[in-house]
Design an enzyme around this catalytic site. Structure first.
Site, PDB file in Angstrom:
ATOM      1  N   LYS A 123     -22.032 -23.204  25.749  1.00  0.00           N
ATOM      2  CA  LYS A 123     -21.506 -22.303  24.727  1.00  0.00           C
ATOM      3  C   LYS A 123     -22.250 -20.984  24.833  1.00  0.00           C
ATOM      4  CE  LYS A 123     -20.394 -21.925  19.807  1.00  0.00           C
ATOM      5  NZ  LYS A 123     -20.417 -22.609  18.505  1.00  0.00           N
ATOM      6  N   GLY A 136     -17.331 -13.558  25.050  1.00  0.00           N
ATOM      7  CA  GLY A 136     -17.622 -14.926  25.458  1.00  0.00           C
ATOM      8  C   GLY A 136     -19.090 -15.303  25.426  1.00  0.00           C
ATOM      9  N   ASP A 270      -8.625 -26.040  15.133  1.00  0.00           N
ATOM     10  CA  ASP A 270      -9.208 -25.958  16.465  1.00  0.00           C
ATOM     11  C   ASP A 270     -10.668 -26.395  16.463  1.00  0.00           C
ATOM     12  OD1 ASP A 270      -9.209 -23.338  15.002  1.00  0.00           O
ATOM     13  OD2 ASP A 270     -10.690 -22.830  16.532  1.00  0.00           O
TER      14      ASP A 270
END
Length: 522
Positions: A123, A136, A270
């Site tokens: 992550k 990201g 999600d």
């Protein structure tokens, strides 16, 4: 890492994105895209879990190697693997958001060890086709919170992802912590997290929304085959059983959240796992004072959709969205509706048992409902620390008077000077009923206390504790990360040497950024 046995079932059996460019786009007719992590300039390992490493096949000695650092900072690709990001959609704060996907998570590999399978995911490892307008990446503060919390939850007995490693990237990341137009550079970091898989409710929602029913069928059958092989029968019956299993596991997870006072903060579809495990630790928190309306998420501060007291109802709502996604395979609403309709009733039945267990009441009585509702109301009359109250409740004996029993929980009040007149009277009346009810329990005081202390943790990862570790780490002092990591491995033990952490939220943390409410900015 010679014992790391790669077995990439997900990418081998499911359709891949044919476009290999790492460009932000709508990704169709697939469930994942191949993408490599962004290389980091000067990675440094801050902490690693030896237990989780060994669980997936990495020895304690291998953690300290350059190979480990390079693979789990994203700089090297492990042999015979091909990293990828998953495609999924979701409902965010109750609204359909369309394609989301792994915007800052990259799955490194699937491994097999001791007849178990694990997905290893970074992550904060850089841009993917699903990053939308983001980079990201992740920052140190949110990475510390995720790393510590996943392991803390595991030792609390709450279903969760696990953490392998926490590393600095050596790069700076621009973030606006409060979303108030004041971005600043922060230290970048990467967490490697572990789960059976990272398949989410939104994985199925995406395929149904796009009418990609062949891929929907493939993903459901892949999930049943590898994660729920006990499900048998005709395909339609399997799909219904699958939904029932996910609902049951979700209910169990939420029960544990409520038991320990955990608030997820971002229960979007999600962020819901089909394994019934807690995933995506963003603006989470533990109840300090018992307040069912509290949410740790600044984005949710107005509507409080994801408040503590609403988590069971949100879980049911999210399961409704999963049922809609599975409907094209079942083509019959009744069996799915039956599962949904029973969810809250089943939850309330199970939660009553858990709540009574937290009170040290392990038999049933007609007075139980009154005791539960009365306590839930009285805990909110003045700020009362949930963790400390329930933990200290185990010190009460059957011989205690109302006054002596009350003295044993006094430390849990934030504003003791408020406990007078009507509030004090309410507490005295409740304790009179509770002490009488204790007389009907067959266990000795010692036996009851032991059982209660296995349900009510003494130590949880309060936001101010995590923030202290973050503040120290910003100054390159990582000792507090390890101190909290070790403390939270035994949350139900007394640990007298760590008594300083059995404490109410300090006044300075009441409104401090990172200690009261948090944003999704990380």
């Amino acid at each position: 890492m010679k014992n790391l046995k790669v077995n990439n079932r997900f990418t081998a059996e499911l359709p891949a994105d044919t476009d290999l460019t790492n460009e932000i786009r709508q990704v169709k007719n697939t469930v994942f895209s191949y993408v490599n992590p962004t290389k980091t300039s000067n990675p440094k390992l801050i902490h690693a879990s030896e237990e989780v490493a060994e669980m997936v096949g990495i020895s304690k000695d291998e953690i300290q190697t350059e190979e480990f650092l390079n693979v789990f900072s994203g700089n090297d690709i492990f042999p015979e693997t091909r990293p990828f990001a998953m495609c999924y959609a979701g409902h965010q704060f109750g609204n359909w958001a369309g394609q989301l996907g792994d915007g800052r998570a990259i799955n490194l590999m699937e491994v097999e060890h001791n007849n178990q399978f694990f997905m290893l995911q970074l992550k904060g490892a850089g841009k993917t086709p699903y990053s939308r307008t983001a980079d990201g990446l992740a920052v140190l503060r949110s990475s510390i919170r995720e790393y510590l919390c996943a392991e803390a939850m595991h030792y609390l007995g709450v279903p969760t992802t696990r953490s392998v490693s926490l590393a600095l990237s050596g790069d700076q990341v621009l973030r606006d912590v409060l979303y108030n137009g004041n971005p600043a550079y922060e230290k970048g970091a990467i967490v490697c997290r572990v789960a059976p898989s990272f398949i989410r409710f939104g994985s199925f929602e995406m395929l149904t929304a796009r009418n990609e029913l062949k891929n929907l069928k493939n993903l459901v059958e892949f999930t049943i085959k590898h994660y729920y092989p006990e499900i048998k029968g005709e395909p339609k019956e399997q799909y219904i059983q699958f939904f029932q299993t996910v609902a049951d596991k979700t209910r169990e997870m939420i029960l544990h959240w409520q038991r320990v006072g955990f608030v997820h903060g971002v229960m979007n579809t999600d962020n819901m796992s089909i394994h019934g495990i807690t995933i995506d630790y963003g603006p989470y928190g533990w109840l300090e004072n018992y307040d069912p309306d509290w949410t740790p998420n600044t984005t949710d501060s107005q509507n409080r959709r994801y408040r503590f007291g609403n988590q069971p109802q949100v879980a049911q709502w999210n399961l409704f969205q999963l049922a809609n996604a599975l409907y094209p395979l079942v083509n019959e609403a009744a069996p799915l509706e039956k599962i949904l309709d029973s969810f809250i009733n089943d939850f309330e039945r199970d939660y009553k048992v858990i709540f009574l267990s937290k009170l040290g009441l392990f038999t049933s009585s007609e007075a139980d409902d009154k005791i539960i509702t009365g306590l839930e109301e009285i805990l909110q009359l003045s700020e009362t620390d949930m963790t400390i109250f329930f933990r200290n409740l185990s010190q009460i004996t059957k011989e205690d008077s109302v006054e002596s029993a009350f003295e044993k929980i006094e430390y849990s009040f934030y504003k003791f000077d408020e406990i007078k007149e009507n509030i004090l009277t309410a507490w005295q009346k409740w304790f009179a009923v509770y002490l009488k009810r204790l007389q009907s329990e067959n266990l000795s005081d010692e036996e009851r206390a032991q059982k209660m202390n296995q349900i009510n943790p003494k130590y949880v990862l309060r936001n101010y504790m995590a923030q202290l570790a973050i503040d120290a780490a910003d100054k390159e002092d990582y000792s507090l990360i390890d101190e909290l990591f070790q403390l939270l491995k035994n949350p139900y033990d007394e640990q007298p040497e760590a008594e300083k952490w059995f404490a109410k939220r300090p006044d300075w943390a009441r409104t401090k950024v990172g200690c009261s409410m948090l944003s999704c900015s990380s």
